[in-house]
Design an enzyme around this catalytic site. Structure first.
Site, PDB file in Angstrom:
ATOM      1  N   TYR A  80     -35.566   4.820  63.162  1.00  0.00           N
ATOM      2  CA  TYR A  80     -34.640   5.962  63.171  1.00  0.00           C
ATOM      3  C   TYR A  80     -33.214   5.490  62.921  1.00  0.00           C
ATOM      4  O   TYR A  80     -32.507   5.976  62.051  1.00  0.00           O
ATOM      5  CB  TYR A  80     -34.753   6.663  64.520  1.00  0.00           C
ATOM      6  CG  TYR A  80     -34.141   8.040  64.531  1.00  0.00           C
ATOM      7  CD1 TYR A  80     -34.887   9.142  64.120  1.00  0.00           C
ATOM      8  CD2 TYR A  80     -32.837   8.238  64.946  1.00  0.00           C
ATOM      9  CE1 TYR A  80     -34.333  10.415  64.127  1.00  0.00           C
ATOM     10  CE2 TYR A  80     -32.276   9.508  64.958  1.00  0.00           C
ATOM     11  CZ  TYR A  80     -33.032  10.592  64.547  1.00  0.00           C
ATOM     12  OH  TYR A  80     -32.485  11.836  64.556  1.00  0.00           O
ATOM     13  N   PHE A 132     -23.639  25.407  38.247  1.00  0.00           N
ATOM     14  CA  PHE A 132     -25.089  25.294  38.373  1.00  0.00           C
ATOM     15  C   PHE A 132     -25.505  26.326  39.415  1.00  0.00           C
ATOM     16  O   PHE A 132     -24.721  26.661  40.310  1.00  0.00           O
ATOM     17  CB  PHE A 132     -25.508  23.867  38.774  1.00  0.00           C
ATOM     18  CG  PHE A 132     -27.004  23.721  38.825  1.00  0.00           C
ATOM     19  CD1 PHE A 132     -27.748  23.743  37.663  1.00  0.00           C
ATOM     20  CD2 PHE A 132     -27.674  23.596  40.033  1.00  0.00           C
ATOM     21  CE1 PHE A 132     -29.138  23.661  37.695  1.00  0.00           C
ATOM     22  CE2 PHE A 132     -29.063  23.498  40.073  1.00  0.00           C
ATOM     23  CZ  PHE A 132     -29.797  23.535  38.904  1.00  0.00           C
ATOM     24  N   THR A 133     -26.737  26.839  39.322  1.00  0.00           N
ATOM     25  CA  THR A 133     -27.157  27.962  40.178  1.00  0.00           C
ATOM     26  C   THR A 133     -26.909  27.702  41.673  1.00  0.00           C
ATOM     27  O   THR A 133     -26.258  28.502  42.345  1.00  0.00           O
ATOM     28  CB  THR A 133     -28.658  28.254  39.974  1.00  0.00           C
ATOM     29  OG1 THR A 133     -29.370  27.016  40.060  1.00  0.00           O
ATOM     30  CG2 THR A 133     -28.934  28.883  38.626  1.00  0.00           C
ATOM     31  N   ASP A 223     -20.561  16.070  40.158  1.00  0.00           N
ATOM     32  CA  ASP A 223     -21.996  16.308  40.341  1.00  0.00           C
ATOM     33  C   ASP A 223     -22.706  15.382  39.355  1.00  0.00           C
ATOM     34  O   ASP A 223     -22.704  15.621  38.146  1.00  0.00           O
ATOM     35  CB  ASP A 223     -22.328  17.786  40.062  1.00  0.00           C
ATOM     36  CG  ASP A 223     -23.833  18.084  40.228  1.00  0.00           C
ATOM     37  OD1 ASP A 223     -24.638  17.135  40.273  1.00  0.00           O
ATOM     38  OD2 ASP A 223     -24.176  19.281  40.309  1.00  0.00           O
ATOM     39  N   LYS A 266     -33.450  13.905  40.262  1.00  0.00           N
ATOM     40  CA  LYS A 266     -33.123  13.591  38.860  1.00  0.00           C
ATOM     41  C   LYS A 266     -32.567  12.171  38.776  1.00  0.00           C
ATOM     42  O   LYS A 266     -33.213  11.297  38.250  1.00  0.00           O
ATOM     43  CB  LYS A 266     -32.125  14.618  38.333  1.00  0.00           C
ATOM     44  CG  LYS A 266     -32.753  16.002  38.225  1.00  0.00           C
ATOM     45  CD  LYS A 266     -31.841  17.081  38.708  1.00  0.00           C
ATOM     46  CE  LYS A 266     -32.570  18.410  38.792  1.00  0.00           C
ATOM     47  NZ  LYS A 266     -31.651  19.481  39.161  1.00  0.00           N
ATOM     48  N   ARG A 389     -34.214  30.597  30.166  1.00  0.00           N
ATOM     49  CA  ARG A 389     -32.829  30.506  30.642  1.00  0.00           C
ATOM     50  C   ARG A 389     -32.024  31.530  29.855  1.00  0.00           C
ATOM     51  O   ARG A 389     -31.359  31.218  28.882  1.00  0.00           O
ATOM     52  CB  ARG A 389     -32.271  29.086  30.436  1.00  0.00           C
ATOM     53  CG  ARG A 389     -32.941  28.042  31.302  1.00  0.00           C
ATOM     54  CD  ARG A 389     -32.261  27.825  32.651  1.00  0.00           C
ATOM     55  NE  ARG A 389     -32.753  28.629  33.734  1.00  0.00           N
ATOM     56  CZ  ARG A 389     -32.640  28.273  35.023  1.00  0.00           C
ATOM     57  NH1 ARG A 389     -32.071  27.139  35.369  1.00  0.00           N
ATOM     58  NH2 ARG A 389     -33.064  29.053  35.976  1.00  0.00           N
ATOM     59  N   PHE A 455     -36.329  35.766  38.481  1.00  0.00           N
ATOM     60  CA  PHE A 455     -37.058  34.919  37.529  1.00  0.00           C
ATOM     61  C   PHE A 455     -38.148  34.093  38.205  1.00  0.00           C
ATOM     62  O   PHE A 455     -39.111  33.692  37.582  1.00  0.00           O
ATOM     63  CB  PHE A 455     -36.106  34.012  36.741  1.00  0.00           C
ATOM     64  CG  PHE A 455     -35.309  33.049  37.591  1.00  0.00           C
ATOM     65  CD1 PHE A 455     -34.127  33.445  38.171  1.00  0.00           C
ATOM     66  CD2 PHE A 455     -35.750  31.755  37.793  1.00  0.00           C
ATOM     67  CE1 PHE A 455     -33.400  32.566  38.954  1.00  0.00           C
ATOM     68  CE2 PHE A 455     -35.028  30.862  38.564  1.00  0.00           C
ATOM     69  CZ  PHE A 455     -33.839  31.278  39.153  1.00  0.00           C
TER      70      PHE A 455
END
Ligand SMILES: *Cc1c(COP(=O)(O)O)cnc(C)c1O
Length: 482
Positions: A80, A132-133, A223, A266, A389, A455
């Site tokens: 931990y 970005f969303t 980002d 990513k 998109r 979506f």
């Protein structure tokens, strides 16, 4: 990935890895695909993976992992506090980015939650090259407003401009002068700008943005989720960096940023997220939220095995063979599409090949979701799953009216080291066939429309019997061939 020249003069992207673990795929017959698409409500998100031949929905968490990543997972130190795994990951982040303070989080949007909760207040304005969303959602949730200041060339679907992810620095300067640092806590730059087709910013542009941030006393937040694509394009397209190593370009970008965060789904090819900075005051201001929302500071909601995989994955991100693997396949697709007149986003970006559905289906009005219709049609003719998109991915306004998207794209994501060139050629062929038969494709309408994020879960039906007609023509052309 290397581009190799053949005897006949043809150049092809050549894989610099071999496959040692495989997953079996199936291509269901076209009649079955017609049925599966109807069952999925003409929404590629609702297809079962076993009915999909080539899954090009996303690049998130689906890059192939390397032998070294899998080996590293075996030595994870599952304690931990004071975990060796944490020390190794922190050390790798410092080695690559030169930032000594690291906060772990379970994925990219968790980093955004912490950043937004720390820096965004009601009335805050966050300028960025493009949203970005999840980023936008967190900023809005905390009472802030996103202002996109993308270079005007960025929204041109077809262009030769090499850095469509650049910030419009004049517009940024005007906004900083008008609003000042009382209103603007930070400027956000997104590497490999996701929603405009994986398009990069230049190092030169980042320097200009940083100059403005310094002059106005505002932080610069990067980002870096899609940094690998951006690094590839800076090396390929920016004169100054042609002979630089990827590590040097990374360091130069990092030195300009006050805070870097990324989705390790990513960048790192595993499951997790990270925030890092060289400023202890900023680190301290965010630290408590990590323990509150994510977990103790040595794991932040990640499994230690994934952290070991990320640590090795970050080294891969500095390897030109690795980072070129996606973009070179995408470039190959874009070139083939251009030769046959299939409309695509240019120049080729990272992340995926983006078909321009608006031009592809210029007879289908935006109110009938051309990008969604193209996604359904591509599944019918190839078992290929892409992501809409366009207008479907938008939300209706307060009066319930459609908000038409500035672009109608079908994204065909190319996760790294997952597909072979023959699979990519299959996709190209089926898209070209669809283009030749595009007059047969019609629109869609909702039968079930959720209020938010429609979506993901929305269900649609074709307007008329165009899907049966398309399948009939497919069978006439290809016979019993799948
Ligand atoms: C995917 C992504 C995120 C969010 O990361 P998750 O790990 O999916 O939460 C944030 N920014 C960009 C640019 C992304 O591509």
């Amino acid at each position: 990935m290397t581009t190799i020249k053949f005897m006949n003069g043809e150049t092809l992207p050549l894989e610099m890895h071999k496959v040692r673990i495989v997953q079996k795929l199936q291509l269901p017959p076209v009649e079955d695909r017609l049925q599966r698409m109807a069952e999925a409500g003409n929404n590629t998100f609702l297809l079962n993976n076993r009915d999909v031949f080539l899954d090009m929905l996303t690049d998130s968490g689906v890059n192939a992992m390397s032998d070294l990543q899998l080996a590293a997972m075996m030595r994870a130190d599952d304690s931990y506090a004071g975990s060796e795994t944490f020390t190794r990951m922190a050390g790798k982040i410092e080695e690559i980015f030169g930032k000594e303070f690291f906060l772990p989080a379970h994925q990219g949007r968790a980093c955004e939650n912490i950043l937004a909760k720390t820096f965004v207040k009601p009335g805050s304005i966050i300028p960025m090259n493009f949203h970005f969303t999840t980023t936008k959602a967190h900023i809005v949730l905390n009472g802030g407003e996103v202002v996109e200041l993308l270079h005007p060339e960025g929204l041109q679907v077809e262009s030769t401009f090499p850095f469509k992810g650049n910030m419009d620095v004049e517009a940024l300067e005007a906004l900083l002068v008008e609003k000042g640092r009382e209103k603007i806590p930070f400027v956000r730059m997104e590497a490999g700008t996701n929603l405009i087709g994986g398009q990069p910013f230049s190092l030169e542009n980042l320097r200009l943005v940083k100059g403005l941030c310094v002059r106005h006393g505002v932080l610069l937040v990067l980002d870096a989720s899609l940094l690998t694509d951006n690094l590839h394009f800076i090396k390929e397209r920016e004169e100054e960096c042609r002979d630089w190593s990827i590590r040097r370009i990374t360091r130069e970008i990092s030195d300009l940023s006050d805070i870097i965060y990324f989705s390790a789904r990513k960048l790192g090819s595993a499951k997790g997220g990270a925030i890092c900075t060289h400023r202890e005051d900023l680190f301290r201001s965010m630290r408590e939220l990590v323990t509150l929302y994510e977990g103790f500071l040595t794991y932040g909601g990640m499994s230690v095995r994934e952290m070991e995989a990320i640590t090795v994955g970050l080294d891969d991100a500095m390897d030109e063979d690795f980072i070129g693997q996606g973009p070179q396949f995408i470039e190959f697709m874009v070139k083939e599409f251009q030769k046959s007149g299939v409309p695509v986003v240019t120049p080729a970006g990272g992340l995926g090949c983006h078909l321009n559905a608006r031009a592809f289906l210029d007879h289908v009005p935006q109110a009938e979701y051309p990008a969604g219709a193209l996604a359904a049609a591509l599944y019918l003719v190839g078992g290929i799953r892409g992501m809409e998109r366009g207008t479907l991915s938008e939300q209706r306004d307060a009066e319930g009216r459609e908000v038409f998207s500035s672009m109608e794209l079908l994204r065909l994501a190319i996760p790294r080291r997952v597909f072979t060139l023959s699979q990519v050629k299959f996709v190209i062929d089926r898209v070209q066939w669809l283009h030749a038969n595009r007059h047969l494709i019609g629109g869609l309408r909702f039968v079930e429309e959720p209020k938010t994020l429609r979506f993901f879960f929305g269900r649609l039906e074709p307007l008329g019997d165009w899907q049966e007609k398309l399948v009939e023509k497919f069978k006439a052309d290809f016979g019993d061939s799948l």
